[in-house]
Scaffold this active site. Structure first.
Site, mmCIF file in Angstrom:
data_model
loop_
_atom_site.group_PDB
_atom_site.id
_atom_site.type_symbol
_atom_site.label_atom_id
_atom_site.label_comp_id
_atom_site.label_asym_id
_atom_site.label_seq_id
_atom_site.Cartn_x
_atom_site.Cartn_y
_atom_site.Cartn_z
ATOM 1 N N CYS A 115 11.598 12.271 25.926
ATOM 2 C CA CYS A 115 12.496 10.277 25.723
ATOM 3 C C CYS A 115 13.481 10.273 27.034
ATOM 4 O O CYS A 115 12.070 9.751 27.841
ATOM 5 C CB CYS A 115 13.535 11.206 24.989
ATOM 6 S SG CYS A 115 14.618 9.701 23.865
ATOM 7 N N HIS A 209 11.045 12.357 20.250
ATOM 8 C CA HIS A 209 11.377 14.571 19.848
ATOM 9 C C HIS A 209 10.364 15.112 18.878
ATOM 10 O O HIS A 209 10.956 15.552 18.191
ATOM 11 C CB HIS A 209 12.858 13.736 19.883
ATOM 12 C CG HIS A 209 13.458 13.684 20.394
ATOM 13 N ND1 HIS A 209 14.452 14.140 21.498
ATOM 14 C CD2 HIS A 209 14.151 12.083 20.520
ATOM 15 C CE1 HIS A 209 15.464 13.040 22.128
ATOM 16 N NE2 HIS A 209 14.937 12.300 21.390
ATOM 17 N N GLU A 211 10.284 18.496 18.869
ATOM 18 C CA GLU A 211 11.526 19.333 18.720
ATOM 19 C C GLU A 211 12.013 19.166 17.795
ATOM 20 O O GLU A 211 12.632 20.091 17.359
ATOM 21 C CB GLU A 211 12.558 19.107 20.423
ATOM 22 C CG GLU A 211 13.348 19.202 20.362
ATOM 23 C CD GLU A 211 13.348 16.941 20.810
ATOM 24 O OE1 GLU A 211 14.406 16.628 20.920
ATOM 25 O OE2 GLU A 211 12.581 17.208 20.983
#
Length: 227
Positions: A115, A209, A211
């Site tokens: 990002c 993202h 994660e």
């Protein structure tokens, strides 16, 4: 090298964070980042902001570098005036993470930008950013989901060859590409969702993202390159 590669992840730097009875300045990282590194087979190390002159020494001790998401890049970094909806600057992070990127590129250390990290990679190589766009969140503080389509023949396409739904939360994006970068994934609206540097060094930026999801493929590719 034997054992799991050591992956350094840049951190947030906040002026006041509360936990227990404490409310203090903190360098912190959402737990999804180290968990993703660990799930992908790496050892995670937090890399908080420091004097940019130390970035090369830090990178030399790491097998791979992740520049995490976070606040907007200060527009002066890419020669623009701040627009109304651009967030406040995070100057210590900008300076430190740009130095980490430059050190990783100079040393050939595998590098993943997530990002903000992808946007900083673009800026580090002379690119610019769109300062506001809609449609890539599900509301304030709520991650959205949309599909990204890989560009055939790219490094990203070799990792995830099919259209993939990804977690997303951003209101800025790549505008003019930085030097030598190529686009390796798009959203349906044309937004650049991944960029990479061709060549022997492993350098990839993703606008989403990972994660925040279950797909470990992008991080696992970084960990393999770092091995």
């Amino acid at each position: 090298m034997s054992g799991r590669p050591l992956i350094g992840v840049s951190t947030y730097l906040e002026s006041k964070v509360g936990w227990g009875v404490w409310e203090l300045p903190a360098a912190l990282l959402p737990a999804g980042y180290p968990r993703l590194v660990q799930a992908a087979g790496g050892l995670a190390s937090m890399v908080p902001p420091d004097d940019p002159s130390y970035a090369a020494d830090v990178v030399a001790r790491l097998d791979g570098v992740v520049v995490a998401g976070g606040p907007d890049v200060e527009p002066v970094r890419y020669g623009a005036e701040r627009e109304e909806r651009t967030g406040p600057p995070a100057r210590e992070r900008d300076a430190w993470e740009l130095a980490l990127i430059e050190a990783a590129l100079a040393s050939g250390t595998p590098l993943l930008g997530i990002c903000r990290g992808m946007q900083l990679l673009n800026v580090a190589l002379g690119g610019t950013l769109v300062q506001h766009m809609d449609g890539h969140t599900a509301g304030t503080g709520v991650f959205g989901t949309h599909a990204v389509t890989p560009v055939p023949g790219t490094r990203y396409a070799s990792v995830a060859p099919e259209e993939t739904a990804v977690p997303t939360y951003h209101h800025q994006a790549v505008d003019r590409l930085g030097k030598d970068l190529v686009v390796s994934a798009h959203a349906a609206d044309g937004t650049v969702e991944a960029v990479e540097l061709p060549g022997p060094s492993w350098v990839l930026g993703v606008q989403w993202h990972p994660e925040m999801g279950e797909d470990t493929r992008v991080m696992a590719a970084l960990v393999r390159a770092a091995s």
